[in-house]
Scaffold this motif. Structure first.
Motif, PDB file in Angstrom:
ATOM      1  N   HIS A  10      80.289  23.483 -49.645  1.00  0.00           N
ATOM      2  CA  HIS A  10      79.785  22.482 -49.285  1.00  0.00           C
ATOM      3  C   HIS A  10      79.800  21.155 -50.602  1.00  0.00           C
ATOM      4  CE1 HIS A  10      77.175  19.363 -47.497  1.00  0.00           C
ATOM      5  NE2 HIS A  10      76.032  19.510 -48.525  1.00  0.00           N
ATOM      6  N   ILE A 297      60.795  29.747 -42.786  1.00  0.00           N
ATOM      7  CA  ILE A 297      61.528  30.166 -41.607  1.00  0.00           C
ATOM      8  C   ILE A 297      61.642  31.443 -41.535  1.00  0.00           C
ATOM      9  CG2 ILE A 297      62.462  27.748 -40.790  1.00  0.00           C
ATOM     10  CD1 ILE A 297      65.124  28.929 -41.524  1.00  0.00           C
ATOM     11  N   ARG A 303      67.968  37.819 -49.105  1.00  0.00           N
ATOM     12  CA  ARG A 303      68.810  36.726 -48.804  1.00  0.00           C
ATOM     13  C   ARG A 303      68.854  35.721 -49.732  1.00  0.00           C
ATOM     14  NH1 ARG A 303      70.571  36.227 -43.369  1.00  0.00           N
ATOM     15  NH2 ARG A 303      72.514  35.109 -43.347  1.00  0.00           N
TER      16      ARG A 303
ATOM     17  N   LEU B  92      58.858  34.686 -38.828  1.00  0.00           N
ATOM     18  CA  LEU B  92      60.296  34.711 -38.224  1.00  0.00           C
ATOM     19  C   LEU B  92      60.157  35.077 -36.645  1.00  0.00           C
ATOM     20  CD1 LEU B  92      63.317  34.523 -38.707  1.00  0.00           C
ATOM     21  CD2 LEU B  92      63.153  37.096 -39.313  1.00  0.00           C
ATOM     22  N   LEU B 105      69.654  22.945 -43.417  1.00  0.00           N
ATOM     23  CA  LEU B 105      70.396  23.203 -44.505  1.00  0.00           C
ATOM     24  C   LEU B 105      71.547  22.479 -44.709  1.00  0.00           C
ATOM     25  CD1 LEU B 105      69.716  27.168 -44.569  1.00  0.00           C
ATOM     26  CD2 LEU B 105      68.379  25.425 -45.847  1.00  0.00           C
ATOM     27  N   PRO B 106      71.856  21.801 -45.749  1.00  0.00           N
ATOM     28  CA  PRO B 106      73.004  20.725 -45.627  1.00  0.00           C
ATOM     29  C   PRO B 106      74.401  21.589 -45.816  1.00  0.00           C
ATOM     30  CG  PRO B 106      72.020  20.775 -47.839  1.00  0.00           C
ATOM     31  CD  PRO B 106      71.156  21.683 -46.906  1.00  0.00           C
ATOM     32  N   PHE B 107      74.273  23.048 -46.414  1.00  0.00           N
ATOM     33  CA  PHE B 107      75.769  23.506 -46.565  1.00  0.00           C
ATOM     34  C   PHE B 107      75.987  24.152 -45.020  1.00  0.00           C
ATOM     35  CE2 PHE B 107      72.288  25.576 -48.746  1.00  0.00           C
ATOM     36  CZ  PHE B 107      72.325  26.818 -48.134  1.00  0.00           C
ATOM     37  N   LEU B 108      75.339  24.090 -44.164  1.00  0.00           N
ATOM     38  CA  LEU B 108      75.438  24.752 -42.826  1.00  0.00           C
ATOM     39  C   LEU B 108      75.814  23.850 -41.809  1.00  0.00           C
ATOM     40  CD1 LEU B 108      72.866  27.826 -42.772  1.00  0.00           C
ATOM     41  CD2 LEU B 108      75.365  27.790 -43.564  1.00  0.00           C
ATOM     42  N   GLU B 112      75.249  26.573 -37.020  1.00  0.00           N
ATOM     43  CA  GLU B 112      74.867  27.671 -37.904  1.00  0.00           C
ATOM     44  C   GLU B 112      73.494  27.554 -38.561  1.00  0.00           C
ATOM     45  OE1 GLU B 112      79.039  28.695 -40.187  1.00  0.00           O
ATOM     46  OE2 GLU B 112      78.007  26.889 -40.885  1.00  0.00           O
ATOM     47  N   ALA B 115      71.576  29.183 -35.710  1.00  0.00           N
ATOM     48  CA  ALA B 115      72.013  30.501 -35.553  1.00  0.00           C
ATOM     49  C   ALA B 115      71.278  31.322 -36.787  1.00  0.00           C
ATOM     50  CB  ALA B 115      73.602  30.817 -35.617  1.00  0.00           C
ATOM     51  N   LEU B 116      70.867  30.651 -37.819  1.00  0.00           N
ATOM     52  CA  LEU B 116      70.722  31.398 -39.289  1.00  0.00           C
ATOM     53  C   LEU B 116      69.055  32.123 -38.892  1.00  0.00           C
ATOM     54  CD1 LEU B 116      70.793  31.599 -42.206  1.00  0.00           C
ATOM     55  CD2 LEU B 116      69.401  29.698 -42.502  1.00  0.00           C
ATOM     56  N   VAL B 117      68.407  31.525 -37.986  1.00  0.00           N
ATOM     57  CA  VAL B 117      67.061  32.267 -37.618  1.00  0.00           C
ATOM     58  C   VAL B 117      67.281  33.556 -37.156  1.00  0.00           C
ATOM     59  CG1 VAL B 117      64.822  32.078 -36.516  1.00  0.00           C
ATOM     60  CG2 VAL B 117      66.198  29.992 -37.715  1.00  0.00           C
ATOM     61  N   ASP B 119      70.207  35.312 -37.064  1.00  0.00           N
ATOM     62  CA  ASP B 119      70.896  35.938 -38.026  1.00  0.00           C
ATOM     63  C   ASP B 119      70.061  36.803 -39.059  1.00  0.00           C
ATOM     64  OD1 ASP B 119      73.726  36.478 -39.327  1.00  0.00           O
ATOM     65  OD2 ASP B 119      72.443  35.661 -41.223  1.00  0.00           O
ATOM     66  N   MET B 120      68.988  36.069 -39.489  1.00  0.00           N
ATOM     67  CA  MET B 120      67.990  36.650 -40.440  1.00  0.00           C
ATOM     68  C   MET B 120      67.209  37.807 -39.582  1.00  0.00           C
ATOM     69  SD  MET B 120      66.619  33.646 -42.858  1.00  0.00           S
ATOM     70  CE  MET B 120      65.900  32.724 -41.715  1.00  0.00           C
ATOM     71  N   ARG B 125      76.292  38.065 -35.216  1.00  0.00           N
ATOM     72  CA  ARG B 125      76.923  36.706 -35.373  1.00  0.00           C
ATOM     73  C   ARG B 125      77.146  35.798 -33.921  1.00  0.00           C
ATOM     74  NH1 ARG B 125      78.793  32.786 -38.906  1.00  0.00           N
ATOM     75  NH2 ARG B 125      80.741  31.849 -38.066  1.00  0.00           N
ATOM     76  N   ARG B 164      66.336  24.840 -33.752  1.00  0.00           N
ATOM     77  CA  ARG B 164      66.224  25.995 -34.865  1.00  0.00           C
ATOM     78  C   ARG B 164      64.811  26.508 -34.827  1.00  0.00           C
ATOM     79  NH1 ARG B 164      66.449  24.412 -41.072  1.00  0.00           N
ATOM     80  NH2 ARG B 164      64.541  23.428 -40.535  1.00  0.00           N
TER      81      ARG B 164
END
Lengths: 378, 239
Positions: A10, A297, A303, B92, B105-108, B112, B115-117, B119-120, B125, B164
């Motif tokens: 990014h 969250i 992580r 969670l 999240l700006p980089f996902l 994604e 899906a991150l939640v 994934d954690m 995937r 999300r």
């Protein structure tokens, strides 16, 4: 889902620029290590060239590199006859500055008897000495070419051969000439002082048969220490093994320069550590809100720690690769030798990894203290 | 809607929170009793410092209560101490968060982020992405699943944030000023979506808001002042 890689992608431009800056810094660290190694290699190059086992010099001195040493030219015959000695050679050493083609030429002149111990190593171009007088073999670093004629001390010498990588501890390229030529160069008085000495009644000596050292090689089944002890029995001579001579050079002649460069390298590594720590801390600060959101969250600490540590390692390793590539590509353009050893590069790589892990500790500490409630509200 | 038909998802009994001690003590919340059932969409109103956000933080298990009992989805999570050592796994598992500024999240990319939640939570995937796509389609932003959050409109970003929040099938959804950055029409759409989610997924939605234009979308509105619930109205029941 690797968050570290996603975040790097990014901010790819910013990340690469940061890695480039870090790479330049690590390149300087690596070059300092290379200069340090080069200094030692240069210091030992000249003393290792004869591949001798024993050095015989003037009594009370640690010559010929650490101190001046003058011994009679016939010392070689005496040493050659010692039990266990297979060959011996007379040597003179002299630093000299000449003007050639309107440029200054600093040289380390070595005089030796062709056919005996102490001559130039492998000839890279041209040939060795054949005629005996007014010829010389020079190192490529002098910039001289085969066939070139150079004025030295009032005589003209012709370059007949070239060597590679032969320098003195001061980094000056070495030239070899016949022992007689070097004695004339070193000990013959210029006309005016010679006239003054004659007026004082000093007998005209021309260039005395004086040398700076004798080197000897010892048979494999003979004891080097025994030869050294035997040579020391002459009261006007001192003797030392090759190892002792190398120790004198590294511990005395270049010690201060070694310490200087070593200390500077340590300072640079410390500065690099601080800079890496600050970069990683700042990168973490930029992500406070994202980290708070992740915590809120439900992201586990592992992580979040992984995000920071992986980025720190990526930054360090990319920076190290950039720095190493840079130095490998420019090292031959340095005025003095830069010796890059794979083990030094590997050691620095390991240090960078450790530094990144330690430096990321600050960022990790910050991240773990972020209050998830930070994610709420404006 | 199943209000009153089943056990409460959020049960608060005398829940309190104070900061500081002695002369510096500030009672942010005083003995709150509250039952919220599946399908309910409730609003928390009140002036700044009234305790709305503190209540949201307590139910979100972000801040430690000072007293009382808290049960979430039938599990007692606070009774003078946290009864779960890992509050993040609790969040969670049971709680979905929606933020005023989306906090994507700006980089996902969009998918994604959703899906991150999962994934954690340990989902594979492919399964996580499949669920993300399903939710994004459900919330009518499936066409933006490969976009980065910076390219989304405010309404789209809030829908992604809702997706999300729903990804891990939480039954308690906490929303902090979810419509503050939206115009009236988009705010209404977001509230309709939250109502739809609450109804179809038997979840409870708690919304902190100052936004008068959405007041008619709540089953109940609790007004807080000085750390207490001072009034309760039910706009949809006409009261």
């Amino acid at each position: 889902m690797n968050l570290a890689i996603r975040d790097i992608r990014h901010h790819l431009g910013r990340f690469l620029l940061t890695a480039l800056g870090l790479g330049l810094l690590l390149g300087v660290v690596l070059s300092m290590i290379g200069i340090y190694r080069g200094l030692v290699a240069d210091a030992l190059a000249l003393v290792r060239m004869p591949a001798a086992d024993v050095w015989v010099v003037e009594t009370g001195t640690r010559g010929p590199f650490a101190e001046g040493s003058r011994i009679p030219g016939d010392t070689r015959e005496s040493i050659a006859r010692l039990a266990g000695v297979t060959e011996a050679g007379s040597l003179t050493f002299q630093s000299l500055e000449a003007i050639h083609r309107d440029r200054k030429l600093r040289l380390q002149v070595v005089g030796w008897e062709p056919g005996r111990l102490g001559g130039p190593p492998a000839i890279a171009e041209g040939r060795g000495l054949a005629r005996g007088r007014f010829e010389m073999v020079a190192d490529l670093k002098t910039g001289l070419a085969v066939g070139e004629r150079v004025w030295l001390g009032g005589d003209v010498f012709t370059v007949v051969g070239l060597t590679r990588g032969a320098v003195s501890s001061g980094g000056d390229p070495v030239v070899w000439m016949a022992l007689r030529d070097s004695q004339v160069l070193q000990f013959r008085l210029a006309p005016a002082p010679a006239r003054r000495e004659a007026a004082r009644g000093t007998p005209p000596s021309g260039a005395p048969d004086t040398i700076n050292a004798v080197v000897a090689r010892v048979a494999p089944d003979a004891s080097v220490e025994a030869v050294v002890a035997a040579a020391k029995r002459w009261k006007h001579l001192a003797a030392m093994t090759q190892d002792e001579q190398e120790t004198i050079l590294t511990r005395s002649v270049v010690e201060k320069a070694r310490q200087q460069i070593g200390l500077f390298t340590t300072v640079l590594l410390t500065v690099s550590t601080v800079i890496i720590a600050l970069i990683i801390y700042t990168m973490t600060m930029d992500k406070i809100r994202e980290i708070a959101t992740l915590k809120l969250i439900g992201a586990p600490d592992g992580r979040i720690v992984g995000l920071i540590v992986q980025q720190a390692l990526a930054l360090g390793l990319i920076g190290f690769s950039v720095g190493a590539s840079l130095i490998v590509s420019v090292k031959d353009h340095f005025p003095r030798r830069v010796v890059l050893l794979p083990e030094d590069a590997a050691a620095l790589g390991m240090i960078v990894v450790v530094v990144c892990l330690v430096a990321s500790g600050l960022g990790v500490r910050l991240a773990l203290r972020v209050d998830p409630a930070t994610a709420l509200g404006g | 809607m199943v209000v009153g038909a089943s056990a409460p998802l959020v049960e608060l009994r005398g829940l309190a929170k104070h900061y500081g001690e002695g002369e510096t003590r500030v009672d942010a919340l005083k003995a709150i009793d509250l039952d919220l059932r599946p399908g309910e969409v409730v609003g928390l109103l009140g002036p700044s410092g009234s305790g709305k956000t503190t209540l949201l933080n307590l139910v979100g298990c972000i801040v430690e209560p000072s007293g009382g009992i808290m049960r979430l989805d039938g599990e007692t999570v606070w009774d003078g101490r946290w009864l779960r050592p890992d509050l993040r796994s609790l969040r969670l598992e049971k709680i979905g968060f929606i933020f005023q500024f989306h906090n994507l999240l700006p980089f996902l990319d969009v998918a994604e982020n959703v899906a991150l939640v999962l994934d954690m939570a340990g989902a594979p995937r492919a399964a996580a992405l499949a669920r993300a796509h399903e939710l994004l389609d459900y919330l009518e932003v499936g066409h933006r699943k490969t976009a980065k959050p910076s390219s989304l409109s405010g309404g789209e970003a809030q829908r992604v944030a809702i997706a999300r929040a729903l990804a891990n099938h939480p039954r308690i959804i906490l929303a902090d000023e979810p419509t503050a950055a939206l115009d009236g029409e988009r705010a209404g759409i977001v509230m309709d979506l939250l109502r739809k989610v609450a109804s179809e997924q038997a979840a409870t939605v708690i919304v902190v808001t100052h936004d008068e234009k959405i007041w008619d979308r709540f089953d109940s509105i609790f007004t807080l002042r000085d750390g207490r619930i001072v009034s309760t109205v039910s706009p949809r029941a006409g009261g």
